[in-house]
Design an enzyme around this catalytic site. Structure first.
Site, PDB file in Angstrom:
ATOM      1  CG  PHE A  15      -1.387  18.119  28.350  1.00 43.41           C
ATOM      2  CD1 PHE A  15      -0.039  17.819  28.144  1.00 43.41           C
ATOM      3  CD2 PHE A  15      -1.790  19.448  28.260  1.00 43.41           C
ATOM      4  CE1 PHE A  15       0.884  18.823  27.872  1.00 43.41           C
ATOM      5  CE2 PHE A  15      -0.874  20.457  27.995  1.00 43.41           C
ATOM      6  CZ  PHE A  15       0.472  20.151  27.799  1.00 43.41           C
ATOM      7  N   GLY A  41      -9.996  24.418  31.624  1.00 40.08           N
ATOM      8  CA  GLY A  41      -8.722  23.980  31.051  1.00 40.08           C
ATOM      9  C   GLY A  41      -8.891  23.515  29.623  1.00 40.08           C
ATOM     10  CB  SER A  47     -10.360  17.504  26.986  1.00 44.03           C
ATOM     11  OG  SER A  47      -9.977  18.850  27.199  1.00 44.03           O
ATOM     12  N   GLY A  70      -1.696  29.394  29.526  1.00 46.45           N
ATOM     13  CA  GLY A  70      -0.976  28.234  30.027  1.00 46.45           C
ATOM     14  C   GLY A  70      -0.877  28.226  31.546  1.00 46.45           C
ATOM     15  CG  HIS A 139      -2.375  20.584  37.349  1.00 46.30           C
ATOM     16  ND1 HIS A 139      -2.237  21.026  36.057  1.00 46.30           N
ATOM     17  CD2 HIS A 139      -3.180  19.502  37.292  1.00 46.30           C
ATOM     18  CE1 HIS A 139      -2.907  20.216  35.251  1.00 46.30           C
ATOM     19  NE2 HIS A 139      -3.488  19.290  35.973  1.00 46.30           N
ATOM     20  CG  ASP A 165      -3.758  16.101  35.154  1.00 43.78           C
ATOM     21  OD1 ASP A 165      -3.097  15.329  34.447  1.00 43.78           O
ATOM     22  OD2 ASP A 165      -4.324  17.119  34.704  1.00 43.78           O
TER      23      ASP A 165
HETATM   24  N1  SAH Z   1      -7.919  19.793  28.707  1.00 45.19           N
HETATM   25  C1  SAH Z   1      -6.691  20.072  27.964  1.00 45.19           C
HETATM   26  C2  SAH Z   1      -5.496  20.333  28.858  1.00 45.19           C
HETATM   27  C3  SAH Z   1      -5.635  21.519  29.793  1.00 45.19           C
HETATM   28  S1  SAH Z   1      -4.066  22.079  30.351  1.00 45.19           S
HETATM   29  C4  SAH Z   1      -6.409  18.949  26.987  1.00 45.19           C
HETATM   30  O1  SAH Z   1      -7.236  18.074  26.798  1.00 45.19           O
HETATM   31  O2  SAH Z   1      -5.342  18.917  26.384  1.00 45.19           O
HETATM   32  C5  SAH Z   1      -4.530  23.230  31.583  1.00 45.19           C
HETATM   33  C6  SAH Z   1      -5.098  24.527  31.047  1.00 45.19           C
HETATM   34  O3  SAH Z   1      -5.620  25.235  32.167  1.00 45.19           O
HETATM   35  C7  SAH Z   1      -4.091  25.479  30.382  1.00 45.19           C
HETATM   36  O4  SAH Z   1      -4.501  25.755  29.077  1.00 45.19           O
HETATM   37  C8  SAH Z   1      -4.112  26.742  31.249  1.00 45.19           C
HETATM   38  O5  SAH Z   1      -4.049  27.961  30.519  1.00 45.19           O
HETATM   39  C9  SAH Z   1      -5.450  26.618  31.940  1.00 45.19           C
HETATM   40  N2  SAH Z   1      -5.514  27.301  33.224  1.00 45.19           N
HETATM   41  C10 SAH Z   1      -4.688  27.149  34.293  1.00 45.19           C
HETATM   42  N3  SAH Z   1      -5.079  27.927  35.313  1.00 45.19           N
HETATM   43  C11 SAH Z   1      -6.192  28.585  34.891  1.00 45.19           C
HETATM   44  C12 SAH Z   1      -7.065  29.552  35.490  1.00 45.19           C
HETATM   45  N4  SAH Z   1      -6.872  29.967  36.740  1.00 45.19           N
HETATM   46  N5  SAH Z   1      -8.090  30.037  34.763  1.00 45.19           N
HETATM   47  C13 SAH Z   1      -8.298  29.609  33.489  1.00 45.19           C
HETATM   48  N6  SAH Z   1      -7.513  28.697  32.873  1.00 45.19           N
HETATM   49  C14 SAH Z   1      -6.475  28.197  33.560  1.00 45.19           C
HETATM   50 MG    MG Z   2      -4.823  17.370  32.622  1.00 45.44          MG
END
Ligand code: SAH
Ligand code: MG
Length: 215
Positions: A15, A41, A47, A70, A139, A165
């Site tokens: 993303f 994340g 990333s 996720g 989020h 974001d």
């Molecule tokens: N940085 C990534 C996108 C992250 S998407 C990129 O570059 O594409 C958000 C991620 O946060 C997801 O994989 C989800 O599993 C994780 N996530 C959401 N809540 C979380 C939590 N409480 N603890 C650990 N991981 C979490």
């Molecule tokens: Mg993001």
């Protein structure tokens, strides 16, 4: 940035748009000689390639935290669901194998260390000063504030706090990261450094002890 790693980052599932990824790389390359970085994340590791490339250039390391199940918006029926990521045995999303393949392909297994678990659990036990924290996990207000409160105290003087974001206008995206970002700014503990798209960089400028309390 190493062109081979850049190509892999551009092709990886995830993303982070290219300009934001490159800004993350530049920021990390400047900070990581000072210590390790932490990402909340991981998803499939997009990333983490930008951060890992900077870690390699700086002789440093990146810890990346995710339960790999996720976020809310990735669950079945939601906007960002991808059924090809579901583990049939668990009947749930599992991005861990995709992340591992991404890191193997990139040759970044030494530079990027995965921590598999809920960020709140990891934060409770975290004790290491950070040169950079990248918050790109859940989020909701609960998640983003928990990530900020759990890990931002560990950012050392001169270190960076990077949010993804961040949308000032609700028409562009969810407001929880924005609220947390505003809270950080209003605390006076960080200075605005730069932003590219929804990626915003703050910097710790004081010379005090680490960890430090956050209001
Ligand atoms: N940085 C990534 C996108 C992250 S998407 C990129 O570059 O594409 C958000 C991620 O946060 C997801 O994989 C989800 O599993 C994780 N996530 C959401 N809540 C979380 C939590 N409480 N603890 C650990 N991981 C979490
Ligand atoms: Mg993001």
């Amino acid at each position: 940035m190493d062109p081979v790693l850049l190509k892999l980052a551009l092709d990886a599932r995830g993303f982070l748009p290219p300009q934001e990824g490159l800004a993350l790389y530049e920021e990390a390359a400047a900070r990581l000689p000072g210590g390790p970085a932490l990402e909340v994340g991981t998803w499939c590791g997009k990333s983490a390639i930008y951060l890992g490339a900077a870690a390699r250039a700086a002789g440093s390391v990146v810890f990346t935290v995710d339960h790999h199940r996720g976020s809310e918006e990735n669950q079945p029926g939601w906007e960002y669901h991808d059924s090809s990521l579901v583990d049939p045995e668990a009947g749930r999303i599992d991005t861990l194998p995709f992340f591992r393949r991404t890191m193997t392909r990139a040759g970044l297994e030494e530079e990027v260390v995965a921590i598999i678990g809920r960020s709140a659990v990891v934060a409770r036990h975290w004790r290491t000063p950070l040169s950079l924290l990248f918050i790109d996990g859940g989020h909701t207000d609960e998640h983003v504030a928990g990530d900020y409160e759990g890990f931002a105290p560990w950012i050392q003087p001169g270190g960076s706090l990077v949010f993804h974001d961040i949308f000032a206008d609700p028409a562009d995206g969810g407001q929880a990261p924005w609220r947390c970002y505003r809270r950080a700014l209003d605390s006076g503990l960080w200075e605005q450094a730069q932003h590219v798209g929804s990626l915003h960089v703050l910097r710790r400028t004081d010379d005090g002890p680490t960890p430090r309390a956050l209001p």
